[in-house]
Design a protein around this motif. Structure first.
Motif, mmCIF file in Angstrom:
data_model
loop_
_atom_site.group_PDB
_atom_site.id
_atom_site.type_symbol
_atom_site.label_atom_id
_atom_site.label_comp_id
_atom_site.label_asym_id
_atom_site.label_seq_id
_atom_site.Cartn_x
_atom_site.Cartn_y
_atom_site.Cartn_z
ATOM 1 N N ALA A 68 0.837 -1.201 0.000
ATOM 2 C CA ALA A 68 0.000 0.000 0.000
ATOM 3 C C ALA A 68 0.869 1.247 0.000
ATOM 4 O O ALA A 68 1.894 1.313 0.696
ATOM 5 C CB ALA A 68 -0.904 -0.002 1.231
ATOM 6 N N ARG A 69 0.457 2.223 -0.775
ATOM 7 C CA ARG A 69 1.141 3.506 -0.741
ATOM 8 C C ARG A 69 0.935 4.156 0.629
ATOM 9 O O ARG A 69 0.045 3.773 1.395
ATOM 10 C CB ARG A 69 0.623 4.422 -1.850
ATOM 11 C CG ARG A 69 0.871 3.883 -3.252
ATOM 12 C CD ARG A 69 0.490 4.927 -4.292
ATOM 13 N NE ARG A 69 0.519 4.352 -5.637
ATOM 14 C CZ ARG A 69 1.629 4.205 -6.361
ATOM 15 N NH1 ARG A 69 2.801 4.580 -5.845
ATOM 16 N NH2 ARG A 69 1.577 3.683 -7.580
ATOM 17 N N GLU A 70 1.711 5.179 0.899
ATOM 18 C CA GLU A 70 1.669 5.796 2.228
ATOM 19 C C GLU A 70 0.291 6.345 2.559
ATOM 20 O O GLU A 70 -0.153 6.272 3.701
ATOM 21 C CB GLU A 70 2.716 6.910 2.303
ATOM 22 C CG GLU A 70 2.838 7.521 3.683
ATOM 23 C CD GLU A 70 3.959 8.538 3.752
ATOM 24 O OE1 GLU A 70 4.058 9.244 4.776
ATOM 25 O OE2 GLU A 70 4.738 8.622 2.781
ATOM 26 N N ASP A 71 -0.408 6.901 1.572
ATOM 27 C CA ASP A 71 -1.728 7.485 1.809
ATOM 28 C C ASP A 71 -2.854 6.588 1.299
ATOM 29 O O ASP A 71 -3.967 7.055 1.030
ATOM 30 C CB ASP A 71 -1.831 8.850 1.135
ATOM 31 C CG ASP A 71 -1.607 8.758 -0.375
ATOM 32 O OD1 ASP A 71 -1.092 7.716 -0.842
ATOM 33 O OD2 ASP A 71 -1.950 9.720 -1.084
ATOM 34 N N ALA A 72 -2.606 5.301 1.164
ATOM 35 C CA ALA A 72 -3.590 4.376 0.587
ATOM 36 C C ALA A 72 -4.791 4.178 1.512
ATOM 37 O O ALA A 72 -4.689 4.294 2.742
ATOM 38 C CB ALA A 72 -2.941 3.028 0.302
ATOM 39 N N ARG A 73 -5.924 3.863 0.897
ATOM 40 C CA ARG A 73 -7.115 3.458 1.647
ATOM 41 C C ARG A 73 -7.006 1.953 1.913
ATOM 42 O O ARG A 73 -6.802 1.159 0.978
ATOM 43 C CB ARG A 73 -8.386 3.754 0.844
ATOM 44 C CG ARG A 73 -8.672 5.239 0.683
ATOM 45 C CD ARG A 73 -9.776 5.492 -0.325
ATOM 46 N NE ARG A 73 -11.086 5.021 0.117
ATOM 47 C CZ ARG A 73 -11.962 5.752 0.796
ATOM 48 N NH1 ARG A 73 -11.662 6.999 1.134
ATOM 49 N NH2 ARG A 73 -13.142 5.267 1.126
#
Length: 391
Positions: free
Chosen positions: A182-187
């Motif tokens: 997951a990216r750092e700001d992922a949901r």
């Protein structure tokens, strides 16, 4: 022309037709196919509340844990998140435990992103790194996960939304591996149903996450939910929210292999007699694939059985044998449903927690009709807990 005699005229078929016509009497027959379509639409519409309200929540980071009973709308929420991520030009990842559920989700989801079982995802990561897992080893799946966890995560395997379905079947190590991508700001969305935990795994901690709980079952007829309410633990309630209040659950008992086959044939006949077509009926076995007696049959009475062969085609789709009636184990059919379900080969000594979970999973696959084919001793245990009586 009506017969001249008054008595004969009153009894004649023609006279009865004329009488019904003059009285505006119309005789209608139920079209089960139309009811199935309407039921799917209604259930889809009213169970969409979870998908709607969960996506109205606004918090950061968006880490949402959804604990929902069978038929509460978890798949609709996953689909809504998957679609919304694609619509915004970003990449979603959907992971689950069961291969049939992954296949089903892939069939209903829009193209784009990545949909896979957890093990298939690990295998894909290894192959992309030029490494082929050796499934001939006894600990092949443990090695698969350990090797995938050691790989660096490059940009090709980073996602803006990560959805974990069947979270009750995941371990903490699986959780960590999945969320590495997951990216750092992922949901992050975690979907689970503790009552469908068939592998006795401990609950996965998700500290700091926002949680939603939903006990409303929109999929199953109210009669099925009423039966389940008699055996479920107090801390795992279920609410009847379906618009369908169909006939009561039917129970057919058996003593041995011969009577098991007879009861199964009768269960399928009961579904057909109510207007369900062969494609509307699913036979779900309580036993797993290696222990089921029914899964060994290509034909049961007049019914040819369509079952998973254990193989996949070149596109990765499961290969089924030719047959009219689908037959699956409760483990493979978890996460799916059918209008009419014959839940067969049910046999247990004691109605303990493990049995209740497996019974719950099988029974909640039914959308409109449920027939139980259960051993005599198990039927008595079910009745003793307040379940429906046998015929």
């Amino acid at each position: 022309v009506l017969p001249p005699g008054e008595a004969d005229a009153a009894r004649s078929t023609e006279a009865q037709k004329v009488h019904r016509f003059l009285c505006d009497v119309i005789q209608l027959e139920t079209d089960v196919s139309a009811l199935i379509g309407r039921a799917r639409n209604m259930v889809g519409r009213i169970s969409g509340g979870l998908a709607h309200w969960a996506r109205q929540l606004d918090f950061a980071p968006f880490h949402l844990r959804v604990t929902g009973t069978a038929g509460s709308g978890k798949t609709q929420l996953a689909l809504a998140e998957f679609r919304a991520t694609l619509d915004s030009g970003r990449r979603p990842l959907y992971l689950c435990f069961n291969r049939p559920l992954a296949d089903h989700f892939r069939a209903i989801a829009p193209e784009g992103g990545l949909i896979a079982t957890f093990h298939a995802f690990c295998q894909q990561r290894l192959r992309a790194a030029g490494r082929a897992p050796d499934f001939s080893l006894p600990d092949a799946f443990d090695r698969l996960i350990a090797d995938a966890a050691q790989l660096p995560v490059d940009e090709a395997y980073r996602f803006d939304t990560v959805i974990v379905d069947e979270g009750q079947d995941f371990s903490e190590a699986w959780r960590d591996l999945a969320f590495r991508h997951a990216r750092e700001d992922a949901r992050l969305i975690w979907l689970e149903d503790p009552m469908q935990n068939l592998y006795a795994r401990a609950p996965v901690p998700l500290p700091g996450w926002v949680g939603i709980r939903s006990f409303a079952n929109f999929r199953c007829p109210r009669s099925v939910v009423r039966m389940l309410q008699t055996i479920l633990p107090v801390d795992m309630p279920i609410e009847a929210a379906s618009p369908i209040d169909a006939s009561e659950v039917e129970i057919l008992t058996y003593r041995d292999d011969t009577t098991l086959l007879q009861a199964l044939k009768e269960g399928i006949r009961l579904c057909y007699s109510e207007g369900f077509r062969k494609e509307d009926v699913a036979v779900v076995t309580y036993s797993g694939r290696n222990n089921s007696r029914l899964l060994a049959y290509d034909r049961i009475g007049p019914h040819t059985m369509r079952r998973f062969t254990g193989e996949y085609d070149l596109l990765g789709a499961p290969v089924f044998s030719e047959g009219d009636v689908l037959i699956e184990s409760v483990y493979r059919f978890k996460g799916q449903s059918a209008p009419a379900v014959v839940f067969a080969e049910i046999d247990f000594d004691t109605l303990d927690e493990k049995v209740v979970r497996k019974f719950f999973v099988g029974a909640t696959r039914a959308m409109m009709k449920l027939v139980l084919v259960i051993s005599e001793r198990s039927a008595q245990a079910l009745i003793a807990r307040g379940g429906p009586a046998t015929e």
